[in-house]
Design a protein around this motif. Structure first.
Motif, short mmCIF file in Angstrom:
data_model
loop_
_atom_site.label_atom_id
_atom_site.label_comp_id
_atom_site.label_asym_id
_atom_site.label_seq_id
_atom_site.Cartn_x
_atom_site.Cartn_y
_atom_site.Cartn_z
N GLY A 2 5.60 0.38 -4.63
CA GLY A 2 4.31 -0.46 -4.51
C GLY A 2 3.35 -0.66 -5.53
N GLY A 3 3.99 -0.71 -6.64
CA GLY A 3 3.41 -0.49 -8.01
C GLY A 3 4.12 -0.66 -9.16
N VAL A 4 3.99 0.52 -9.65
CA VAL A 4 4.96 0.72 -10.87
C VAL A 4 6.18 1.70 -10.37
CG1 VAL A 4 5.20 1.75 -13.34
CG2 VAL A 4 3.15 0.69 -12.38
N THR A 5 7.22 1.02 -10.01
CA THR A 5 8.07 1.57 -9.36
C THR A 5 9.20 2.57 -10.61
OG1 THR A 5 8.43 -0.03 -7.96
CG2 THR A 5 10.48 1.37 -8.06
N PRO A 6 9.29 3.83 -10.44
CA PRO A 6 10.20 4.41 -11.56
C PRO A 6 11.40 3.78 -11.65
CG PRO A 6 9.28 6.10 -9.70
CD PRO A 6 8.81 4.50 -9.15
N MET A 36 2.64 -22.14 -7.48
CA MET A 36 2.72 -20.93 -6.86
C MET A 36 2.85 -19.99 -7.60
SD MET A 36 3.21 -19.48 -3.65
CE MET A 36 2.43 -17.76 -4.23
N HIS A 37 3.77 -19.84 -8.53
CA HIS A 37 4.14 -18.75 -9.50
C HIS A 37 2.97 -18.51 -10.37
CE1 HIS A 37 6.31 -16.91 -13.25
NE2 HIS A 37 7.05 -16.59 -11.94
N ALA A 38 2.10 -19.34 -10.82
CA ALA A 38 0.90 -18.86 -11.32
C ALA A 38 -0.35 -18.53 -10.77
CB ALA A 38 0.55 -20.07 -12.42
N TRP A 79 14.58 -12.38 -15.54
CA TRP A 79 13.65 -11.69 -14.90
C TRP A 79 12.53 -12.22 -14.40
CZ3 TRP A 79 14.86 -11.39 -19.92
CH2 TRP A 79 13.92 -11.94 -20.95
N GLU A 80 12.54 -13.59 -14.35
CA GLU A 80 11.14 -14.36 -13.71
C GLU A 80 11.73 -15.00 -12.53
OE1 GLU A 80 7.75 -14.48 -14.08
OE2 GLU A 80 7.71 -12.81 -15.21
N SER A 81 11.11 -15.20 -11.39
CA SER A 81 11.52 -15.68 -10.23
C SER A 81 11.77 -17.37 -10.41
CB SER A 81 10.71 -15.38 -8.82
OG SER A 81 9.55 -15.93 -9.21
N LEU A 82 10.68 -17.75 -11.22
CA LEU A 82 11.17 -19.31 -11.46
C LEU A 82 12.03 -19.59 -12.26
CD1 LEU A 82 9.86 -22.07 -10.28
CD2 LEU A 82 7.85 -21.70 -12.06
N TYR A 115 8.96 -6.13 1.81
CA TYR A 115 7.84 -6.01 0.90
C TYR A 115 8.06 -7.07 -0.21
CZ TYR A 115 7.03 -1.45 3.23
OH TYR A 115 7.02 -0.58 4.16
N SER A 116 9.14 -7.21 -0.89
CA SER A 116 9.16 -7.98 -2.14
C SER A 116 9.25 -9.37 -2.12
CB SER A 116 10.39 -7.28 -2.81
OG SER A 116 10.44 -7.87 -4.27
N SER A 117 8.01 -9.68 -2.21
CA SER A 117 7.79 -11.42 -1.84
C SER A 117 8.78 -12.06 -3.17
CB SER A 117 6.45 -11.71 -1.96
OG SER A 117 5.58 -11.14 -3.33
N THR A 170 10.25 -5.86 -13.71
CA THR A 170 10.03 -6.42 -12.30
C THR A 170 11.19 -6.88 -11.78
OG1 THR A 170 9.42 -8.55 -13.26
CG2 THR A 170 7.57 -7.00 -12.78
N VAL A 171 11.20 -6.91 -10.45
CA VAL A 171 12.20 -7.53 -9.75
C VAL A 171 11.83 -9.17 -9.02
CG1 VAL A 171 13.78 -5.56 -9.17
CG2 VAL A 171 11.75 -6.12 -7.68
N PRO A 172 12.59 -9.95 -8.82
CA PRO A 172 14.02 -10.05 -9.04
C PRO A 172 14.37 -9.93 -10.55
CG PRO A 172 13.23 -12.37 -8.64
CD PRO A 172 11.71 -11.40 -8.46
N1 LIG Z 1 6.40 -13.14 -12.36
C1 LIG Z 1 7.33 -12.33 -11.66
C2 LIG Z 1 6.63 -11.17 -10.74
C3 LIG Z 1 7.62 -10.39 -10.24
C4 LIG Z 1 6.99 -9.23 -9.66
O1 LIG Z 1 5.75 -8.72 -9.75
N2 LIG Z 1 7.73 -8.34 -8.89
C5 LIG Z 1 7.39 -7.28 -8.10
C6 LIG Z 1 7.96 -7.06 -6.92
S1 LIG Z 1 7.72 -8.16 -5.69
C7 LIG Z 1 7.67 -6.19 -9.05
O2 LIG Z 1 8.65 -5.89 -9.42
N3 LIG Z 1 6.60 -4.90 -9.11
C8 LIG Z 1 6.86 -3.86 -9.97
C9 LIG Z 1 6.95 -2.51 -9.33
O3 LIG Z 1 6.65 -2.70 -7.81
O4 LIG Z 1 7.17 -1.48 -9.92
C10 LIG Z 1 8.33 -13.01 -11.14
O5 LIG Z 1 8.00 -14.40 -10.81
O6 LIG Z 1 9.48 -12.77 -11.01
#
Ligand SMILES: N[C@@H](CCC(=O)N[C@@H](CS)C(=O)NCC(=O)O)C(=O)O
Length: 222
Positions: A40-44, A100-102, A66-69, A13-15, A54-56
């Motif tokens: 699928g939202g706010v992951t503990p 894409m990022h924005a 912590w930002e993909s770009l 799932y993690s794009s 967030t990941v990655p």
């Molecule tokens: N702007 C961030 C977006 C990262 C993002 O939203 N990642 C999602 C997973 S695809 C995430 O960590 N969501 C928080 C969660 O699922 O708890 C980036 O470019 O890395």
């Protein structure tokens, strides 16, 4: 002893994770990979690991990203070929990676990345997602026409950060199969056939069923 850690989310799932992971792999950074099953939202627990929550999330030789770009940019410092060598092409690559990022929120919301979602083909089409897809098709066609000679990727033979940024779009298009030009289909096939994309899909297929999220696995309604 590795040089750091790349923390990513569920590969199915993690794009955003896919983007960072591709850049790190293409740059050959020696990092330990940690996969956190997403809720699928706010992951503990994610906020305790990643400053952005967030990941990655990459820690490498003292750098914390912590930002993909930003991860893509950092990786290009180790592997400059992650951006095209020509200055105008490189500028264009950064512009489309930034777009894409924005953006493309409608597509991202309507067609969430879910690599093995059953009976998804032909579903989740909305007018706004179609508009995003049309813009992406035009952007890919323009980029390939101007800079893509000599190979199947956006800037030719090399898989760049721009391809990494659009790889999860390719995953969505392969899952939901909206109508696409022959050219866009060929680009999607080339990205899917890249060895790192095959690795990502294969590893996603081996993730435990306990990590599956019903909302991304159930057959979509329409
Ligand atoms: N702007 C961030 C977006 C990262 C993002 O939203 N990642 C999602 C997973 S695809 C995430 O960590 N969501 C928080 C969660 O699922 O708890 C980036 O470019 O890395």
């Amino acid at each position: 002893m590795s040089d750091g850690t790349l923390t990513i989310g569920t590969k199915r799932y993690s794009s955003w994770s896919l983007r960072g992971w591709l850049a790190v792999k293409l740059a050959g950074l020696d990092v330990v990979e940690v996969v956190i099953p997403l809720a699928g939202g706010v992951t503990p627990g994610l906020k305790a690991i990643s400053p952005g929550g967030t990941v990655p999330y990459l820690e490498h030789q003292g750098a914390k990203l912590w930002e993909s770009l930003a991860i893509c940019e950092y990786c290009a410092e180790f592997a400059p070929a992650l951006w095209p060598a020509d200055r105008a092409a490189r500028a264009h690559a950064r512009a489309i990676a930034g777009e894409m990022h924005a953006g493309f929120r409608e597509l991202r919301m309507a067609m969430p990345m879910s690599l093995y979602r059953a009976r998804a083909a032909g579903t989740c089409r909305t007018e706004r997602a179609a508009a995003d897809i049309a813009r992406i098709e035009a952007l890919w066609a323009d980029t390939r026409a101007r800079f893509g000679a000599g190979g199947p990727f956006l800037f030719g033979a090399g898989f760049t950060n721009a391809d990494a940024m659009y790889a999860p779009v390719v995953c969505r298009l392969l899952t939901y199969q909206p109508p696409l030009s022959a050219e866009a289909q060929a680009y999607c096939a080339a990205v899917r056939a890249h060895p790192l994309m095959r690795q990502w899909y294969d590893e996603a297929a081996r993730e435990p069923a306990g990590w599956f999220l019903e909302k991304y696995e159930s057959a979509p309604e329409g």
